[in-house]
Write an enzyme that holds these catalytic residues in place. Structure first.
Site, PDB file in Angstrom:
ATOM      1  N   ASP A 156      41.227  46.605  35.629  1.00  0.00           N
ATOM      2  CA  ASP A 156      41.717  45.261  35.903  1.00  0.00           C
ATOM      3  C   ASP A 156      43.231  45.274  36.100  1.00  0.00           C
ATOM      4  O   ASP A 156      43.981  45.499  35.155  1.00  0.00           O
ATOM      5  CB  ASP A 156      41.338  44.361  34.716  1.00  0.00           C
ATOM      6  CG  ASP A 156      41.660  42.900  34.972  1.00  0.00           C
ATOM      7  OD1 ASP A 156      42.057  42.556  36.102  1.00  0.00           O
ATOM      8  OD2 ASP A 156      41.518  42.100  34.033  1.00  0.00           O
ATOM      9  N   ASP A 361      44.761  41.000  43.003  1.00  0.00           N
ATOM     10  CA  ASP A 361      44.018  41.129  41.750  1.00  0.00           C
ATOM     11  C   ASP A 361      42.725  41.895  42.009  1.00  0.00           C
ATOM     12  O   ASP A 361      41.965  41.540  42.895  1.00  0.00           O
ATOM     13  CB  ASP A 361      43.728  39.719  41.215  1.00  0.00           C
ATOM     14  CG  ASP A 361      43.017  39.733  39.867  1.00  0.00           C
ATOM     15  OD1 ASP A 361      43.110  40.755  39.161  1.00  0.00           O
ATOM     16  OD2 ASP A 361      42.374  38.726  39.524  1.00  0.00           O
TER      17      ASP A 361
END
Ligand code: NAG
Length: 483
Positions: A156, A361
């Site tokens: 992440d 992201d």
């Protein structure tokens, strides 16, 4: 039509003056023809089947550079994700609607973060939520402890703390595919004391003030995500092994004793954000804050996550400057300046992107654009897809097509223009979200508020080699980095 007559007059005229006049006319006519051609969008063809995942995994070694520390990347739900023993753990694959709803929860929590840092110093109330784990995520396998135990972690770029579920699971552990990490079986595990300065690093990395266990004075972390997932446990040090040659002693991570949420059988999270405790920062001496990845086109293919420059990025990689955003220190900001559809710049006022800001992201599935930008993109795309029948919308995706009647799809290419002169063509798999052949959707959505930050999501990053040169202050892209 004027063209044939001009042409014929050109070939018949011998007089020098008239020839030069004719060249002038011809060139003008040709250039206006050229402009006329540019007004109609350029189309690209793709086989519909190449957008659909296969039922078996075809593993690739492309991009697994021996000069870098490279890990294989697989999609969390798909045939390349490690199978557990029958009946031991059953993965329930979420529906597309669930995936898109969870994605919206992640985006909402990113938008809610705006100004959290400010609010925190003003009122000393900790930020409510960090990020949402989301659902369209990618996992890598790393080794933890000595001897090393293999763990599949969601990677992440939008969060910082690396954590995994730990025995004895004092309060609760969810089901995961691999055996849960047991610190008592590792020679290199140590707790961190509450008095240690590294314990206080948790505040900015998790948005929560660390706790302290009474008696033993062990530093306790807590991180919660916008969808009510959370992990709480001991903040610890352990040997982290990335490859057969690369390991880090004293790596700071969360040893989760109370864990709940939608982690889909993975053992935890690998934080690659910009905060001090992210893996990128903790490995900075060795890898100089340089990493790259490629997200595979479908869940039946594999990509990679690499650390360090190795031989350096290939010439195909084109860069744009990194920027900082107000949504907290974890995110990598980019500067979008425009969008092309079918080779033409869509008309969007420059201020739309500059006032929203944009982040990249790995954990957000669908790219979010300011509403004004999204509707302009959608209208241009619809123009270019006129020949296909429309299909029902899918959750947050409002532009869908029934492509079941076509084996080849002719679509207008979409490209993102970033500051620094970078124009990035998206892969076909980065434009469509395929629920089924009869429901293929434009994989973009609009933010409800134009001032909310735009997010360059993981569908749009598919197959691209994405290079983070954090020390150099830039992010780069190259096409076709993995299958
Ligand atoms: C770490 O701290 C916890 C909580 O105080 C304790 O139960 C555990 O035994 C400690 N582990 C080690 C290896 O010191």
């Amino acid at each position: 039509m004027a063209t044939p007559s001009v042409h014929s007059s050109c070939s018949f005229l011998a007089n020098k003056y008239l020839i030069s006049f004719c060249v002038f006319v011809c060139v003008n006519i040709l250039s206006s023809l050229d402009k006329g051609f540019a007004l109609s969008t350029h189309h690209t063809d793709v086989q519909l089947s190449s957008l659909l995942p296969a039922s078996t995994c075809s593993s690739s070694t492309r991009g697994l550079d021996k000069k870098k520390a490279s890990l294989k990347v697989v999609h969390r739900h798909g045939p390349c994700s490690k199978k557990s023993k029958p009946n031991q753990y059953k993965t329930t694959t979420p529906t597309h609607t669930q995936i898109l709803q969870q994605d919206q929860a992640r985006v909402d929590s990113i938008h809610a973060r705006k100004g959290d840092n400010l609010r925190q110093t003003d009122t000393s109330i900790p930020a409510k939520s960090g990020s949402v784990v989301g659902s369209g995520n990618y996992i890598v396998t790393v080794g933890l402890g000595s001897p090393a135990k293999q763990l599949s972690l969601i990677f992440d770029t939008g969060s910082d703390l690396t954590w995994t579920q730990c025995r004895p699971c004092v309060k609760s552990c969810y089901k995961q595919k691999e055996p849960i990490f047991d610190p008592s079986l590792s020679k290199s595990y140590t707790n961190i004391s509450c008095n240690s300065p590294v314990c206080s690093l948790l505040t900015s990395a998790t948005g929560n003030t660390p706790g302290c266990s009474s008696g033993t004075s062990t530093c306790i972390y807590g991180i919660q995500y916008g969808d009510n997932s959370f992990s709480v446990g001991y903040f610890s040090k352990e040997r982290l092994t990335l490859t057969s040659t690369d390991y880090f002693d004293g790596f700071l991570f969360g040893c989760g004793q109370n864990n709940q949420g939608l982690f889909g059988g993975s053992a935890g999270l690998l934080g690659l954000g910009r905060n001090k405790i992210s893996l990128v920062e903790q490995s900075a001496q060795k890898y100089s804050r340089f990493f790259s990845y490629c997200l595979p086109s479908t869940s039946s293919a594999t990509g990679y996550l690499s650390f360090g420059k190795g031989g350096g990025p290939s010439n195909a990689v084109k860069f744009t400057p990194l920027s900082t955003v107000s949504e907290g220190g974890s995110f990598y900001g980019l500067d979008v300046v425009g969008i092309n559809v079918g080779g033409r710049r869509v008309s969007i006022p420059a201020s739309v992107f500059s006032s929203s800001g944009t982040i990249i992201d790995s954990g957000t599935v669908i790219t979010r654009l300011p509403a004004t930008a999204y509707s302009a993109l959608r209208d241009a795309f619809k123009q270019g897809m006129k020949s296909y029948p429309q299909a029902e919308k899918l959750s947050i995706l409002d532009t869908c097509y029934d492509l079941s009647g076509s084996s080849t799809v002719s679509y207008p290419k979409i490209a993102f223009a970033f500051s620094g002169g970078l124009t990035l063509d998206l892969d076909a798999t980065g434009i469509f979200y395929v629920a089924s052949a009869s429901q293929v959707c434009l994989a973009f959505a609009g933010n409800s508020d134009d001032s909310d930050i735009a997010i360059f999501g993981n569908v749009q990053q598919k197959r691209l080699q994405v290079v983070y040169d954090v020390a150099g202050g830039k992010v780069g892209f190259a096409p076709a980095g993995c299958p």
